[in-house]
Design a protein around this motif. Sequence first.
Motif, PDB file in Angstrom:
ATOM      1  N   ASP A 149       0.835  -1.408  -0.080  1.00 30.75           N
ATOM      2  CA  ASP A 149      -0.109   0.166  -0.106  1.00 30.75           C
ATOM      3  C   ASP A 149       0.992   1.358   0.051  1.00 30.75           C
ATOM      4  O   ASP A 149       1.065   1.842   0.844  1.00 30.75           O
ATOM      5  N   GLU A 150       1.443   1.485  -1.238  1.00 25.96           N
ATOM      6  CA  GLU A 150       2.136   2.878  -1.268  1.00 25.96           C
ATOM      7  C   GLU A 150       1.432   3.743  -2.376  1.00 25.96           C
ATOM      8  O   GLU A 150       1.053   3.253  -3.626  1.00 25.96           O
ATOM      9  N   TYR A 151       1.077   5.147  -2.216  1.00 26.30           N
ATOM     10  CA  TYR A 151       0.242   5.721  -3.261  1.00 26.30           C
ATOM     11  C   TYR A 151       0.849   7.095  -3.428  1.00 26.30           C
ATOM     12  O   TYR A 151       1.705   7.436  -2.700  1.00 26.30           O
ATOM     13  N   GLN A 152       0.472   7.492  -4.553  1.00 25.30           N
ATOM     14  CA  GLN A 152       0.527   9.211  -4.926  1.00 25.30           C
ATOM     15  C   GLN A 152      -0.618   9.700  -5.405  1.00 25.30           C
ATOM     16  O   GLN A 152      -1.357   8.898  -6.001  1.00 25.30           O
ATOM     17  N   VAL A 153      -0.819  10.979  -5.408  1.00 25.89           N
ATOM     18  CA  VAL A 153      -1.816  11.699  -6.068  1.00 25.89           C
ATOM     19  C   VAL A 153      -1.096  12.719  -6.787  1.00 25.89           C
ATOM     20  O   VAL A 153      -0.106  13.143  -6.912  1.00 25.89           O
ATOM     21  N   PHE A 154      -2.171  13.001  -7.960  1.00 24.59           N
ATOM     22  CA  PHE A 154      -1.876  14.357  -8.915  1.00 24.59           C
ATOM     23  C   PHE A 154      -3.227  14.562  -9.538  1.00 24.59           C
ATOM     24  O   PHE A 154      -4.149  14.377  -9.225  1.00 24.59           O
ATOM     25  N   GLY A 155      -2.669  15.900 -10.201  1.00 19.92           N
ATOM     26  CA  GLY A 155      -3.997  16.305 -10.895  1.00 19.92           C
ATOM     27  C   GLY A 155      -4.010  15.897 -12.499  1.00 19.92           C
ATOM     28  O   GLY A 155      -2.965  15.625 -12.826  1.00 19.92           O
ATOM     29  N   ILE A 156      -5.331  15.899 -13.103  1.00 24.12           N
ATOM     30  CA  ILE A 156      -5.519  15.391 -14.491  1.00 24.12           C
ATOM     31  C   ILE A 156      -6.610  16.228 -14.984  1.00 24.12           C
ATOM     32  O   ILE A 156      -7.566  16.576 -14.057  1.00 24.12           O
ATOM     33  N   ASN A 157      -6.528  16.759 -16.140  1.00 24.85           N
ATOM     34  CA  ASN A 157      -7.519  17.598 -16.639  1.00 24.85           C
ATOM     35  C   ASN A 157      -8.821  17.241 -16.485  1.00 24.85           C
ATOM     36  O   ASN A 157      -9.798  17.803 -15.841  1.00 24.85           O
ATOM     37  N   LYS A 158      -9.158  15.728 -16.776  1.00 26.33           N
ATOM     38  CA  LYS A 158     -10.574  15.375 -16.620  1.00 26.33           C
ATOM     39  C   LYS A 158     -10.542  13.985 -16.690  1.00 26.33           C
ATOM     40  O   LYS A 158      -9.802  13.280 -17.633  1.00 26.33           O
ATOM     41  N   PHE A 159     -11.745  13.212 -16.175  1.00 19.48           N
ATOM     42  CA  PHE A 159     -11.969  11.833 -16.530  1.00 19.48           C
ATOM     43  C   PHE A 159     -12.447  11.808 -18.045  1.00 19.48           C
ATOM     44  O   PHE A 159     -13.439  12.244 -18.327  1.00 19.48           O
ATOM     45  N   LYS A 160     -12.118  10.809 -18.781  1.00 21.38           N
ATOM     46  CA  LYS A 160     -12.525  10.440 -20.056  1.00 21.38           C
ATOM     47  C   LYS A 160     -12.731   9.081 -20.395  1.00 21.38           C
ATOM     48  O   LYS A 160     -11.346   8.386 -20.418  1.00 21.38           O
ATOM     49  N   ALA A 161     -13.593   8.392 -20.510  1.00 23.10           N
ATOM     50  CA  ALA A 161     -13.663   6.806 -20.590  1.00 23.10           C
ATOM     51  C   ALA A 161     -12.886   6.511 -21.714  1.00 23.10           C
ATOM     52  O   ALA A 161     -13.196   7.227 -22.825  1.00 23.10           O
ATOM     53  N   GLY A 162     -12.167   5.416 -21.695  1.00 22.43           N
ATOM     54  CA  GLY A 162     -11.393   5.128 -23.150  1.00 22.43           C
ATOM     55  C   GLY A 162     -10.144   5.395 -23.169  1.00 22.43           C
ATOM     56  O   GLY A 162      -9.336   5.117 -23.897  1.00 22.43           O
ATOM     57  N   ALA A 163      -9.810   6.788 -22.470  1.00 24.03           N
ATOM     58  CA  ALA A 163      -8.487   7.458 -22.579  1.00 24.03           C
ATOM     59  C   ALA A 163      -7.497   6.775 -21.568  1.00 24.03           C
ATOM     60  O   ALA A 163      -8.022   6.358 -20.607  1.00 24.03           O
ATOM     61  N   LEU A 164      -6.206   7.054 -21.864  1.00 26.49           N
ATOM     62  CA  LEU A 164      -5.349   6.545 -20.952  1.00 26.49           C
ATOM     63  C   LEU A 164      -5.028   7.899 -19.999  1.00 26.49           C
ATOM     64  O   LEU A 164      -4.955   8.949 -20.288  1.00 26.49           O
ATOM     65  N   VAL A 165      -4.789   7.527 -18.344  1.00 24.32           N
ATOM     66  CA  VAL A 165      -4.590   8.307 -17.671  1.00 24.32           C
ATOM     67  C   VAL A 165      -3.114   9.125 -18.109  1.00 24.32           C
ATOM     68  O   VAL A 165      -2.236   8.388 -18.365  1.00 24.32           O
ATOM     69  N   LYS A 166      -3.000  10.420 -18.082  1.00 18.75           N
ATOM     70  CA  LYS A 166      -1.820  11.088 -18.015  1.00 18.75           C
ATOM     71  C   LYS A 166      -1.863  12.144 -17.047  1.00 18.75           C
ATOM     72  O   LYS A 166      -2.622  13.156 -17.404  1.00 18.75           O
ATOM     73  N   ALA A 167      -1.164  12.187 -16.089  1.00 14.95           N
ATOM     74  CA  ALA A 167      -1.030  13.145 -15.131  1.00 14.95           C
ATOM     75  C   ALA A 167      -0.588  14.658 -15.754  1.00 14.95           C
ATOM     76  O   ALA A 167       0.219  14.605 -16.455  1.00 14.95           O
ATOM     77  N   SER A 168      -1.249  15.463 -15.233  1.00 16.27           N
ATOM     78  CA  SER A 168      -1.262  16.784 -15.592  1.00 16.27           C
ATOM     79  C   SER A 168      -0.336  17.691 -14.500  1.00 16.27           C
ATOM     80  O   SER A 168       0.113  18.618 -15.078  1.00 16.27           O
TER      81      SER A 168
END
Length: 196
Positions: A55-74
């Motif tokens: 259980d090790e975590y990080q948090v980040f901002g991202i423009n918005k959730f978009k189904a089908g897209a890959l997560v890319k931290a902003s």
Amino acid sequence: MAEYSLNVQIDPEDLQTLKESKYNLCIARKVNGVYNVVWSGDAQYLANNKFSWVDEYQVFGINKFKAGALVKASTNPHDIESGQTCEMNDAGVMSDAFGSTDTTGKFKIINKFGKVSFGVNAKFGDVMLPIFVTPTTVLGTAMFEPITAFQVWFSLEQKTGTMILSADSEVIQVKYQGKALDRTVAYKGGKWSVQH
């Protein structure tokens, strides 16, 4: 820190069919009551597969959730532990985590930037990979609660880091309770089962 593991056993006949059809083996982790990012999804699986994590975590901002897209931290991602808080300032910079750690399993982000979504990475093997993105943009404070529950399925389209509304085939859900740190699921004849 406890190390968890998930064993995924696939019958050889099913394995042949899945590989020929180019399916990915997908795993998602539950955060805030939903599964919405593929934590691991690739075609590099065999009859017996073992996945492990702590259980090790990080948090980040991202423009918005978009189904089908890959997560890319902003924004820059930051390590965070249970009980801690990160703050995203009005310039969009994420602070180091602050506050005392605890055992609640929850952590939060204070957002001073404006409307934005936030994501959570979790350690998978030796790498940090996304497990969750807030489905809507957040103003103010966002609270996160990752729990030790998982969804496993096969997918032609979904892969590591894909934001999803739901799995695209039959799933099996696995929850770790009490002192259980190791669980096993099996796939045979097109059906999932939990092994005891």
